[in-house]
Design a protein around this motif. Structure first.
Motif, PDB file in Angstrom:
ATOM      1  N   ARG A   1       0.849  -1.182   0.000  1.00 20.70           N
ATOM      2  CA  ARG A   1       0.000   0.000   0.000  1.00 20.70           C
ATOM      3  C   ARG A   1       0.890   1.239   0.000  1.00 20.70           C
ATOM      4  NH1 ARG A   1      -0.918  -1.561   5.634  1.00 20.70           N
ATOM      5  NH2 ARG A   1      -0.365   0.110   7.114  1.00 20.70           N
ATOM      6  N   PRO A   2       0.364   2.412  -0.403  1.00 23.56           N
ATOM      7  CA  PRO A   2       1.180   3.631  -0.415  1.00 23.56           C
ATOM      8  C   PRO A   2       1.520   4.090   0.999  1.00 23.56           C
ATOM      9  CG  PRO A   2      -0.742   3.856  -1.848  1.00 23.56           C
ATOM     10  CD  PRO A   2      -0.960   2.630  -1.003  1.00 23.56           C
ATOM     11  N   ALA A   3       2.685   4.745   1.133  1.00 19.19           N
ATOM     12  CA  ALA A   3       3.108   5.299   2.416  1.00 19.19           C
ATOM     13  C   ALA A   3       3.947   6.542   2.158  1.00 19.19           C
ATOM     14  CB  ALA A   3       3.923   4.271   3.198  1.00 19.19           C
ATOM     15  N   ALA A   4       3.851   7.518   3.068  1.00 16.86           N
ATOM     16  CA  ALA A   4       4.666   8.729   2.956  1.00 16.86           C
ATOM     17  C   ALA A   4       6.139   8.324   2.942  1.00 16.86           C
ATOM     18  CB  ALA A   4       4.378   9.664   4.121  1.00 16.86           C
ATOM     19  N   HIS A   5       6.864   8.826   1.962  1.00 15.47           N
ATOM     20  CA  HIS A   5       8.212   8.310   1.728  1.00 15.47           C
ATOM     21  C   HIS A   5       9.276   9.401   1.644  1.00 15.47           C
ATOM     22  CE1 HIS A   5      11.303   5.599   0.343  1.00 15.47           C
ATOM     23  NE2 HIS A   5      11.419   6.209  -0.812  1.00 15.47           N
ATOM     24  N   TYR A   6       8.964  10.506   0.965  1.00 13.89           N
ATOM     25  CA  TYR A   6       9.990  11.532   0.747  1.00 13.89           C
ATOM     26  C   TYR A   6       9.318  12.896   0.598  1.00 13.89           C
ATOM     27  CZ  TYR A   6      14.351  13.619  -0.863  1.00 13.89           C
ATOM     28  OH  TYR A   6      15.485  14.398  -0.952  1.00 13.89           O
ATOM     29  N   HIS A   7       9.999  13.918   1.126  1.00 14.86           N
ATOM     30  CA  HIS A   7       9.476  15.277   1.059  1.00 14.86           C
ATOM     31  C   HIS A   7      10.305  16.082   0.068  1.00 14.86           C
ATOM     32  CE1 HIS A   7       8.297  19.194   3.352  1.00 14.86           C
ATOM     33  NE2 HIS A   7       7.440  18.928   2.385  1.00 14.86           N
ATOM     34  N   MET A   8       9.660  16.503  -1.025  1.00 13.31           N
ATOM     35  CA  MET A   8      10.369  17.324  -2.009  1.00 13.31           C
ATOM     36  C   MET A   8      10.559  18.753  -1.508  1.00 13.31           C
ATOM     37  SD  MET A   8       8.951  14.659  -3.634  1.00 13.31           S
ATOM     38  CE  MET A   8       7.241  15.047  -4.017  1.00 13.31           C
ATOM     39  N   GLY A   9       9.698  19.193  -0.590  1.00 10.31           N
ATOM     40  CA  GLY A   9       9.831  20.535  -0.028  1.00 10.31           C
ATOM     41  C   GLY A   9      10.862  20.571   1.073  1.00 10.31           C
ATOM     42  N   GLY A  10      10.993  21.736   1.695  1.00 15.42           N
ATOM     43  CA  GLY A  10      11.943  21.863   2.793  1.00 15.42           C
ATOM     44  C   GLY A  10      12.450  23.276   2.958  1.00 15.42           C
ATOM     45  N   ILE A  11      13.637  23.397   3.529  1.00 13.03           N
ATOM     46  CA  ILE A  11      14.255  24.703   3.757  1.00 13.03           C
ATOM     47  C   ILE A  11      14.819  25.201   2.427  1.00 13.03           C
ATOM     48  CG2 ILE A  11      15.999  25.959   5.070  1.00 13.03           C
ATOM     49  CD1 ILE A  11      15.995  23.445   6.983  1.00 13.03           C
ATOM     50  N   MET A  12      14.388  26.375   2.006  1.00  8.68           N
ATOM     51  CA  MET A  12      14.857  26.916   0.735  1.00  8.68           C
ATOM     52  C   MET A  12      16.346  27.247   0.837  1.00  8.68           C
ATOM     53  SD  MET A  12      12.250  26.939  -1.349  1.00  8.68           S
ATOM     54  CE  MET A  12      12.696  28.083  -2.654  1.00  8.68           C
ATOM     55  N   VAL A  13      17.114  26.736  -0.125  1.00  6.68           N
ATOM     56  CA  VAL A  13      18.550  27.004  -0.173  1.00  6.68           C
ATOM     57  C   VAL A  13      18.935  27.440  -1.577  1.00  6.68           C
ATOM     58  CG1 VAL A  13      19.100  25.366   1.682  1.00  6.68           C
ATOM     59  CG2 VAL A  13      19.110  24.584  -0.704  1.00  6.68           C
ATOM     60  N   ASP A  14      20.110  28.096  -1.673  1.00  8.80           N
ATOM     61  CA  ASP A  14      20.625  28.478  -2.977  1.00  8.80           C
ATOM     62  C   ASP A  14      21.416  27.300  -3.566  1.00  8.80           C
ATOM     63  OD1 ASP A  14      23.151  28.444  -1.823  1.00  8.80           O
ATOM     64  OD2 ASP A  14      23.386  30.617  -1.788  1.00  8.80           O
ATOM     65  N   PRO A  15      21.968  27.437  -4.784  1.00  7.59           N
ATOM     66  CA  PRO A  15      22.676  26.308  -5.397  1.00  7.59           C
ATOM     67  C   PRO A  15      23.902  25.830  -4.621  1.00  7.59           C
ATOM     68  CG  PRO A  15      22.045  27.888  -7.087  1.00  7.59           C
ATOM     69  CD  PRO A  15      21.756  28.536  -5.768  1.00  7.59           C
ATOM     70  N   ALA A  16      24.306  26.566  -3.590  1.00 10.86           N
ATOM     71  CA  ALA A  16      25.421  26.139  -2.750  1.00 10.86           C
ATOM     72  C   ALA A  16      24.939  25.548  -1.426  1.00 10.86           C
ATOM     73  CB  ALA A  16      26.362  27.311  -2.487  1.00 10.86           C
ATOM     74  N   GLY A  17      23.605  25.440  -1.238  1.00 16.48           N
ATOM     75  CA  GLY A  17      23.067  24.876  -0.004  1.00 16.48           C
ATOM     76  C   GLY A  17      22.876  25.884   1.111  1.00 16.48           C
ATOM     77  N   ARG A  18      23.066  27.197   0.816  1.00 19.97           N
ATOM     78  CA  ARG A  18      22.928  28.225   1.856  1.00 19.97           C
ATOM     79  C   ARG A  18      21.478  28.669   1.986  1.00 19.97           C
ATOM     80  NH1 ARG A  18      27.904  30.627  -0.842  1.00 19.97           N
ATOM     81  NH2 ARG A  18      26.334  31.407  -2.278  1.00 19.97           N
ATOM     82  N   THR A  19      21.043  28.879   3.217  1.00 19.84           N
ATOM     83  CA  THR A  19      19.737  29.478   3.482  1.00 19.84           C
ATOM     84  C   THR A  19      19.895  30.998   3.482  1.00 19.84           C
ATOM     85  OG1 THR A  19      19.919  29.675   5.885  1.00 19.84           O
ATOM     86  CG2 THR A  19      19.298  27.518   5.017  1.00 19.84           C
ATOM     87  N   GLY A  20      18.806  31.695   3.781  1.00 19.70           N
ATOM     88  CA  GLY A  20      18.879  33.141   3.890  1.00 19.70           C
ATOM     89  C   GLY A  20      19.407  33.633   5.217  1.00 19.70           C
ATOM     90  N   VAL A  21      19.741  32.721   6.119  1.00 27.07           N
ATOM     91  CA  VAL A  21      20.304  33.074   7.421  1.00 27.07           C
ATOM     92  C   VAL A  21      21.810  32.862   7.356  1.00 27.07           C
ATOM     93  CG1 VAL A  21      20.300  32.559   9.898  1.00 27.07           C
ATOM     94  CG2 VAL A  21      18.179  32.334   8.567  1.00 27.07           C
TER      95      VAL A  21
END
Length: 520
Positions: A335-355
């Motif tokens: 049966r289907p199950a929650a597996h992966y979240h495509m969303g998350g903390i927005m980062v730039d192409p280097a993995g940096r957040t806005g903080v």
């Protein structure tokens, strides 16, 4: 109680939070002394510390003679349904072959053919065989064992085990520290640099393939620190979780690779009802609809693999055997199950957040690689590539933070409270495989009273984002808006935005407002 090194020795070192592939790869990719904090024993496989350890299918990389990174990128973009960042997709898929070589150098033993070439598997929505495996269907665990062994042999990496991050400390828009609970003691660790590699949030759903600790705590911490959350509505439901065991327990995954080898989806009558190698979202919906029509669903590998099943998929075979199922002679209930979240903390192409001083890597991050729907086996690749990039950035210099706070230590509760099954049922019922506006509003109404908790905040963000997207795209499907519309842009929420929207919803759900809408 976990033994802590002198905190003064750790002050100022980068802190990496998370014991999965993204966190470990980041620690191994910087030359700096650093601290790696994980919620259990770093090499704990059962119960799994991180989803990385559960990965069966493998890692996608264009390694075949008939394949190129450009073809890999095209398949990734097609699966992402218009929400991928094409620049990020190109960079990550181009880095795929080097990622395989890097892991080989770190001790990963890939599965190979008799001639020494890599064994390449096929998974849904890939146009070529490009899935590299290690340990057959135990790729994640095999990779993690090799990397953890390397971490253990690397003196500059201090591992804090049984460490639960509680909050980030921010001053003048930049990271200055983190509060953690380590073995029953609360620790304030001074640092100008934190990498969140805390994994996903599948544990917020009643049926999930994720570890119990995958409840989105990193998302909540980042939002409170000032980072932006993006694409929160896009949750990938794996269509073939082993449908056995009591409600609320983590479901074992039956890898997409089984379907790649020819297994079919059938119902109790033995009839096929869908294309097994379509994208995960469409297969999950087909399975869910068939179940809602009163059918049972099975994965049938008897003809495609038969007696060869245990040799190709020993881990899955063992999981089935523990439930009294022999995949060589019996179809596997799924049966289907929650597996992966495509969303998350927005980062730039280097993995940096806005903080300033805050990075995010792995499933907790929204990098633009996956868009609205992750292409199978791209997650391990993303974790390796972004972990390496972030580690290398740290070697170029850490942010100049404001004055760091003093380190401290005092008694505390040993661990965060588990997410209730009641909340998980709300999310599965109201934000599951197939959604409606009414379901999402009803879910929000029930979540609002706990929106000040980490789990409540993340659930509210998912429900609000899904309610705001008046279309169906990738992992987000609304039966009241069944077609893709013109919303081919990421959704974004800051904590301020989220609080404002929740305040509006509270007014909407107030008794006075509800009475006004009641028919006379």
């Amino acid at each position: 109680m976990t033994s802590l090194p002198p905190l003064g020795q750790l002050a100022g070192q980068p802190l990496i939070i998370g014991g999965g592939l993204a966190g470990v790869m980041t620690a191994l990719s910087t030359a700096r002394p650093c601290v790696l904090a994980c919620p259990g024993r770093l090499d704990e496989i059962r119960p799994p510390l991180a989803a990385s350890m559960l990965a069966q299918g493998g890692m996608a990389a264009a390694m075949g003679a008939d394949d190129t990174p450009a073809l890999h990128a095209a398949d990734t973009l097609a699966a992402g349904a218009g929400l991928c960042d094409a620049t990020v997709v190109d960079r990550v898929t181009a880095a795929g072959p080097a990622a395989v070589e890097r892991l080989t150098a770190l001790g990963v033993q890939w599965d190979r053919q008799a001639d020494g070439s890599l064994q390449l598997g096929l998974e849904a929505a890939h146009g070529r065989r490009r899935i590299v495996h290690a340990g057959e269907d135990a790729t994640g665990a095999t990779i993690m064992r090799a990397l953890v062994a390397r971490v253990r042999r690397t003196p500059r990496i201090t591992v804090l085990e049984h460490a639960h991050a509680h909050d980030l400390l921010v001053r003048d828009g930049g990271i200055v520290g983190c509060v953690l609970v380590v073995g029953g003691q609360t620790v304030t660790l001074s640092t100008p640099a934190v990498v969140l590699a805390t994994g996903g949030m599948g544990g917020l759903f009643a049926d999930t393939t994720n570890p119990a600790g995958a409840t989105g705590s990193g998302l909540a911490m980042a939002a409170r620190a000032g980072a932006v959350l993006g694409n929160m509505e896009f949750v990938q439901f794996h269509p073939t979780a082993l449908s056995a065991g009591p409600e609320g327990q983590r479901l074992s995954l039956v890898s997409e690779a089984v379907r790649g080898e020819g297994a079919t989806l059938i119902d109790e009558t033995g009839e096929r009802f869908t294309d097994e190698l379509a994208t995960r979202d469409s297969v999950s919906r087909a399975v869910w609809r068939h179940m809602m029509d009163g059918h049972s669903v099975y994965l049938d590998a008897r003809t495609a693999l038969g007696a060869a099943f245990p040799r190709h998929f020993p881990a899955i075979s063992a999981l089935c055997a523990a439930r009294g199922i022999d995949p060589a002679t019996q179809p596997i209930p799924v049966r289907p199950a929650a597996h992966y979240h495509m969303g998350g903390i927005m980062v730039d192409p280097a993995g940096r957040t806005g903080v300033t001083g805050l990075w995010a890597a792995g499933e907790v991050a929204c990098t633009g690689l996956h868009g609205a729907n992750r292409l199978a086996s791209n997650s391990l690749l993303e974790a390796v590539v972004f972990g390496r990039w972030i580690g290398q950035q740290m070697d170029d210099g850490l942010p100049q933070a404001a004055t760091l706070p003093d380190v401290s230590l005092f008694p505390s509760d040993p661990a965060p409270s588990p997410v209730s099954l009641h909340l998980r049922r709300i999310m599965s019922r109201h934000a599951g495989v197939i959604r409606t506006g009414d379901d999402l509003r009803n879910g929000l109404k029930q979540v609002l009273p706990i929106a000040n908790t980490d789990a409540g905040l993340v659930c509210a963000a998912i429900l609000l984002a899904a309610l705001s997207r008046h279309e169906s795209r990738g992992g987000h499907f609304r039966s009241d808006y069944p077609h893709a519309g013109a919303m081919a842009t990421p959704s974004r929420f800051s904590l301020t935005d989220l609080h404002a929207r929740l305040a509006e919803m509270r007014d909407t759900f107030s008794p006075a407002a509800l009475n006004e809408r009641m028919p006379s």
